[in-house]
Design a protein around this motif. Structure first.
Motif, PDB file in Angstrom:
ATOM      1  N   LYS A 169      10.122   2.104   4.618  1.00  0.00           N
ATOM      2  CA  LYS A 169       8.906   2.309   3.817  1.00  0.00           C
ATOM      3  C   LYS A 169       8.304   1.006   3.285  1.00  0.00           C
ATOM      4  O   LYS A 169       7.109   0.765   3.457  1.00  0.00           O
ATOM      5  CB  LYS A 169       9.186   3.284   2.678  1.00  0.00           C
ATOM      6  N   SER A 172       6.794  -0.982   6.151  1.00  0.00           N
ATOM      7  CA  SER A 172       5.570  -0.370   6.669  1.00  0.00           C
ATOM      8  C   SER A 172       4.384  -0.667   5.761  1.00  0.00           C
ATOM      9  O   SER A 172       3.273  -0.923   6.237  1.00  0.00           O
ATOM     10  CB  SER A 172       5.767   1.139   6.812  1.00  0.00           C
ATOM     11  N   GLN A 173       4.603  -0.647   4.465  1.00  0.00           N
ATOM     12  CA  GLN A 173       3.533  -0.967   3.513  1.00  0.00           C
ATOM     13  C   GLN A 173       3.074  -2.419   3.674  1.00  0.00           C
ATOM     14  O   GLN A 173       1.875  -2.714   3.685  1.00  0.00           O
ATOM     15  CB  GLN A 173       4.014  -0.726   2.087  1.00  0.00           C
ATOM     16  N   TYR A 177      -0.802  -3.363   5.078  1.00  0.00           N
ATOM     17  CA  TYR A 177      -1.793  -3.955   4.186  1.00  0.00           C
ATOM     18  C   TYR A 177      -1.873  -5.484   4.271  1.00  0.00           C
ATOM     19  O   TYR A 177      -2.891  -6.066   3.894  1.00  0.00           O
ATOM     20  CB  TYR A 177      -1.519  -3.503   2.751  1.00  0.00           C
ATOM     21  N   ARG A 239      -2.802   1.245   8.343  1.00  0.00           N
ATOM     22  CA  ARG A 239      -3.428   1.084   7.025  1.00  0.00           C
ATOM     23  C   ARG A 239      -4.435   2.191   6.758  1.00  0.00           C
ATOM     24  O   ARG A 239      -4.448   2.809   5.672  1.00  0.00           O
ATOM     25  CB  ARG A 239      -4.131  -0.272   6.949  1.00  0.00           C
ATOM     26  N   LEU A 242      -2.715   5.591   6.124  1.00  0.00           N
ATOM     27  CA  LEU A 242      -2.126   5.687   4.791  1.00  0.00           C
ATOM     28  C   LEU A 242      -3.202   5.900   3.728  1.00  0.00           C
ATOM     29  O   LEU A 242      -3.043   6.728   2.819  1.00  0.00           O
ATOM     30  CB  LEU A 242      -1.323   4.422   4.485  1.00  0.00           C
ATOM     31  N   LYS A 246      -3.817   9.303   1.240  1.00  0.00           N
ATOM     32  CA  LYS A 246      -4.002   9.229  -0.220  1.00  0.00           C
ATOM     33  C   LYS A 246      -5.272   9.951  -0.645  1.00  0.00           C
ATOM     34  O   LYS A 246      -5.288  10.695  -1.633  1.00  0.00           O
ATOM     35  CB  LYS A 246      -4.065   7.761  -0.660  1.00  0.00           C
TER      36      LYS A 246
END
Length: 327
Positions: A169, A172-173, A177, A239, A242, A246
């Motif tokens: 996780k 991946s973030q 970004y 990106r 994700l 949200k």
């Protein structure tokens, strides 16, 4: 809807591997921003049930849903499926066609608009319904929130969140970004492959289905038509996906009847996000398939048969003329 009449241009349709009902066709469709996508459709003579629009997941294509077309056509529905931009036979968006890509996730709504305009031009019967699988579940949810035009909706393994292991996780973030900021936006995330998952992953240990026959069908389709295959997504796609998840989770539930299916062994999308979304959908119901993987429409005949039956029952219940024929 776009203004004016749409030029109907036939597109290739691989009936040899689709396994759908007779009479399948495909058309090229131009989106408002100039991307060419492909739409396949089946229309029985007695399409009294309306039209089911299938919104596939990432890497998927029209022919993969020939089995679904047969099920719904047999129940009196017309059926439509789409190759989204960047996959199937639609325009690929990067020089390396193996990389799945989109510049902005809401760009897929331009594909939806073109699909719905084509459905109007083809005079596909109303009411219209939508089924969204995986990435198509994200596209479909935004469509029913913003666009309307559907009488009911269903989702299978919808991408309202992406599953990452606790180890992956944070990586991946960072990739999603920071990768684009450092010029890696068109590259794929670490540990991913440019090869098609289905083409290279043996049945044993796959995370899509527990049914060997359906998995073999998917492999055979790509072996016969490798131009349909797609590898890992770009970091920009990640990106954007994700951010889209949200946004979707921040929206109130649409005022629309909904049925969502999730496999108990789901390992691709976020099960918590699905449960949260459906717990706050007044006209929605979540059905968890105990032994199901990500693709419940590609599970064994007993599982997928029940899914088709429940979805068609939902759609029939929201048809203005009441009950239609059973399969």
């Amino acid at each position: 809807m776009g203004a004016g009449l749409m030029t109907l241009t036939p597109a290739p349709f691989f009936e040899d591997v689709a396994g759908g009902p007779a009479g399948g066709q495909a058309h090229w469709v131009q989106t408002a921003d100039g991307i060419r996508i492909r739409v396949g459709h089946w229309r029985p003579e007695d399409a009294t049930g309306g039209t089911v629009m299938m919104f596939p997941g990432r890497t998927e294509y029209v022919e993969k849903y020939g089995d679904a077309a047969r099920e719904f056509v047999g129940r009196g529905f017309a059926f439509l499926a789409v190759d989204w931009r960047g996959q199937g036979l639609a325009d690929r968006l990067l020089p390396d066609p193996r990389v799945g890509h989109v510049e902005k996730f809401p760009d897929y709504q331009k594909d939806v608009a073109a699909v719905m305009q084509l459905a109007e031009e083809l005079d596909l019967p109303k009411p219209w319904y939508v089924i969204g699988h995986s990435m198509g579940g994200a596209i479909g949810l935004r469509a029913v929130i913003e666009r309307g035009g559907f009488s009911a909706c269903a989702f299978t393994g919808p991408m309202w969140g992406i599953f990452f292991s606790p180890v992956m996780k944070p990586l991946s973030q960072i990739t999603a970004y920071w990768g684009p900021r450092f010029g890696f936006g068109h590259k794929t995330p670490p540990t991913t492959s440019l090869d098609s998952y289905v083409a290279t992953q043996p049945f044993e240990g796959n995370v899509l289905t527990r049914d060997p026959d359906m998995y073999r069908m998917m492999k055979d389709q790509l072996a016969a038509h490798p131009e349909l295959a797609l590898g890992a997504p770009s970091t920009i796609w990640l990106r954007e996906a994700l951010d889209e998840c949200k946004w979707l989770m921040s929206q109130p539930a649409p005022d629309l009847p909904c049925l969502t299916f999730m496999g108990g062994h789901e390992q691709i999308v976020d099960r918590k996000a699905i449960r949260k979304r459906m717990a706050n959908w007044p006209k929605g119901q979540l059905v968890e398939i105990p032994d199901g993987e990500h693709e419940v429409l590609m599970e064994g005949p007993e599982v997928r048969g029940q899914v088709y039956l429940q979805i068609s029952d939902l759609f029939q219940a929201n048809h203005p003329n009441g009950q239609l024929k059973s399969a």
